[in-house]
Design an enzyme around this catalytic site. Structure first.
Site, PDB file in Angstrom:
ATOM      1  N   ALA A  58       1.314  -2.736   4.787  1.00 20.86           N
ATOM      2  CA  ALA A  58       0.134  -3.365   5.036  1.00 20.86           C
ATOM      3  C   ALA A  58      -1.250  -3.001   4.354  1.00 20.86           C
ATOM      4  O   ALA A  58      -1.883  -3.885   3.611  1.00 20.86           O
ATOM      5  CB  ALA A  58      -0.096  -3.184   6.622  1.00 20.86           C
ATOM      6  N   GLU A  59      -1.237  -1.751   4.106  1.00 20.83           N
ATOM      7  CA  GLU A  59      -2.478  -1.124   3.646  1.00 20.83           C
ATOM      8  C   GLU A  59      -2.322  -1.507   2.012  1.00 20.83           C
ATOM      9  O   GLU A  59      -3.254  -1.819   1.348  1.00 20.83           O
ATOM     10  CB  GLU A  59      -2.650   0.382   3.640  1.00 20.83           C
ATOM     11  CG  GLU A  59      -3.844   0.759   2.773  1.00 20.83           C
ATOM     12  CD  GLU A  59      -4.570   1.861   3.256  1.00 20.83           C
ATOM     13  OE1 GLU A  59      -5.562   2.444   2.850  1.00 20.83           O
ATOM     14  OE2 GLU A  59      -4.061   2.505   4.339  1.00 20.83           O
ATOM     15  N   THR A  60      -1.089  -1.374   1.361  1.00 20.25           N
ATOM     16  CA  THR A  60      -0.896  -1.920   0.098  1.00 20.25           C
ATOM     17  C   THR A  60      -1.091  -3.232  -0.269  1.00 20.25           C
ATOM     18  O   THR A  60      -1.863  -3.615  -1.279  1.00 20.25           O
ATOM     19  CB  THR A  60       0.536  -1.461  -0.278  1.00 20.25           C
ATOM     20  OG1 THR A  60       0.987  -0.081  -0.028  1.00 20.25           O
ATOM     21  CG2 THR A  60       1.045  -2.124  -1.709  1.00 20.25           C
ATOM     22  N   SER A  63      -4.985  -3.922  -0.061  1.00 17.77           N
ATOM     23  CA  SER A  63      -5.699  -3.336  -1.087  1.00 17.77           C
ATOM     24  C   SER A  63      -5.670  -4.077  -2.401  1.00 17.77           C
ATOM     25  O   SER A  63      -6.441  -4.107  -2.974  1.00 17.77           O
ATOM     26  CB  SER A  63      -5.177  -1.919  -1.141  1.00 17.77           C
ATOM     27  OG  SER A  63      -5.603  -1.193   0.002  1.00 17.77           O
TER      28      SER A  63
END
Length: 137
Positions: A58-60, A63
């Protein structure tokens, strides 16, 4: 164009978390980022997809979207991630889709849905990135 190559899991020839988790980006823009990750190799001791792996996916994705929004003269830095795990997965692939909730001058917030191969939601997340000017090196 930003210096993030959304089609490559490598940044500057260095091994990344994306490489270790097997994350592959299939679509990337400020409006939508899609990627996949295998369950195998990303499980916790009980054989379920590790929540940290889902969070990293999710963060990848968020971002990458935020960096596309920020542009080449800026950098997007994750400052807040929250994730809810809805169901377990023990095999196959999961896919994630990040879509913007807010695209501002100093912040970008993305909603990310992680799904299994049947399309069932495995996790839902929200990522906020700060957008800062890129420092000269």
């Amino acid at each position: 164009m930003t210096d993030i190559d959304a089609a490559s899991p490598h940044s500057g020839g260095k091994e990344t978390l994306m490489t270790r988790l097997g994350i592959e980006i299939t679509e990337a823009s400020s409006d939508r980022v899609v990627g996949t990750m295998p369950v195998q190799g990303n499980v916790q001791p009980y054989g379920f997809l590790h929540g940290g792996a889902s969070a990293a996916l999710a963060e990848t994705l968020g971002s990458i979207g935020a960096q596309h929004h920020a542009g080449a003269g800026a950098v997007a830095i994750g400052v807040d991630l929250n994730i809810t795990h809805h169901r377990s997965v023990t095999a196959g692939m999961v896919s994630g889709t990040a879509q913007p909730l807010h695209l501002g001058r100093t912040t970008a917030t993305y909603s990310v849905t992680v799904s299994d191969e049947s399309g069932a939601t495995v996790a839902s997340a929200r990522l906020t990135c700060a957008i800062r000017p890129r420092r000269a090196t």
